[in-house]
Design a protein around this motif. Structure first.
Motif, PDB file in Angstrom:
ATOM      1  N   SER A 121       3.312   2.506  -6.882  1.00 47.23           N
ATOM      2  CA  SER A 121       1.761   2.429  -7.010  1.00 47.23           C
ATOM      3  C   SER A 121       1.077   3.698  -6.293  1.00 47.23           C
ATOM      4  N   PHE A 122       1.762   4.117  -5.227  1.00 46.99           N
ATOM      5  CA  PHE A 122       1.131   5.084  -4.471  1.00 46.99           C
ATOM      6  C   PHE A 122       1.969   6.487  -4.593  1.00 46.99           C
ATOM      7  N   ASP A 132      -6.656   7.411  -0.641  1.00 48.50           N
ATOM      8  CA  ASP A 132      -7.502   6.428  -0.125  1.00 48.50           C
ATOM      9  C   ASP A 132      -7.026   4.854   0.024  1.00 48.50           C
ATOM     10  N   ALA A 133      -6.509   4.903  -1.471  1.00 50.73           N
ATOM     11  CA  ALA A 133      -5.713   3.334  -1.604  1.00 50.73           C
ATOM     12  C   ALA A 133      -4.414   3.405  -0.584  1.00 50.73           C
ATOM     13  N   TYR A 134      -3.795   4.412  -0.344  1.00 52.64           N
ATOM     14  CA  TYR A 134      -2.587   4.120   0.457  1.00 52.64           C
ATOM     15  C   TYR A 134      -2.945   4.198   1.930  1.00 52.64           C
ATOM     16  N   ALA A 135      -3.961   4.900   2.251  1.00 57.87           N
ATOM     17  CA  ALA A 135      -4.488   4.898   3.665  1.00 57.87           C
ATOM     18  C   ALA A 135      -5.062   3.192   4.039  1.00 57.87           C
ATOM     19  N   ALA A 136      -5.545   2.718   3.019  1.00 50.76           N
ATOM     20  CA  ALA A 136      -6.052   1.474   2.982  1.00 50.76           C
ATOM     21  C   ALA A 136      -4.946   0.343   3.202  1.00 50.76           C
ATOM     22  N   HIS A 137      -3.670   0.606   2.431  1.00 51.21           N
ATOM     23  CA  HIS A 137      -2.501  -0.162   2.469  1.00 51.21           C
ATOM     24  C   HIS A 137      -1.856   0.140   4.004  1.00 51.21           C
ATOM     25  N   LEU A 138      -1.926   1.407   4.369  1.00 46.80           N
ATOM     26  CA  LEU A 138      -1.313   1.275   5.890  1.00 46.80           C
ATOM     27  C   LEU A 138      -2.080   0.763   6.870  1.00 46.80           C
ATOM     28  N   ALA A 139      -3.360   0.694   6.689  1.00 43.19           N
ATOM     29  CA  ALA A 139      -4.330   0.077   7.639  1.00 43.19           C
ATOM     30  C   ALA A 139      -4.134  -1.533   7.702  1.00 43.19           C
ATOM     31  N   SER A 140      -3.670  -1.879   6.491  1.00 43.00           N
ATOM     32  CA  SER A 140      -3.683  -3.559   6.285  1.00 43.00           C
ATOM     33  C   SER A 140      -2.614  -3.897   6.905  1.00 43.00           C
ATOM     34  N   GLN A 141      -1.413  -3.176   6.986  1.00 43.11           N
ATOM     35  CA  GLN A 141      -0.103  -3.301   7.614  1.00 43.11           C
ATOM     36  C   GLN A 141      -0.221  -3.374   9.049  1.00 43.11           C
TER      37      GLN A 141
END
Length: 83
Positions: free
Chosen positions: A17-18, A72-81
């Motif tokens: 998805s990324f 942006d979605a990938y950066a948000a995913h990394l931040a959530s991790q």
């Protein structure tokens, strides 16, 4: 008997998805123009990676699939991790 070694990016895939770009590089050994050995290595290009060292073909694919929305979605995913 002349031995020659060459490398070629023989497979480039967009996965997930990324939109990670997987690159397979073949190292080919030839003797007098006949292939005698082939080995593979792989690397993955993520949406936040620096692509300046990649081939023109990989850069073109990354520029097409790594849109700002994907980044942006990938950066948000990394931040959530990190939590």
């Amino acid at each position: 008997m002349a031995l020659a070694e060459r490398t070629e990016q023989d497979k480039i895939e967009v996965v997930g998805s990324f939109k990670h770009v997987q690159v397979r590089t073949a190292t080919v050994i030839e003797r007098d123009g006949t292939e005698i050995s082939r080995g593979y290595s792989r690397h993955v290009v993520a949406p936040n990676d620096d692509i300046t060292g990649e081939s023109a073909e990989v850069q073109a694919i990354c520029n097409a699939v790594h849109t700002q929305a994907v980044k942006d979605a990938y950066a948000a995913h990394l931040a959530s991790q990190e939590v």
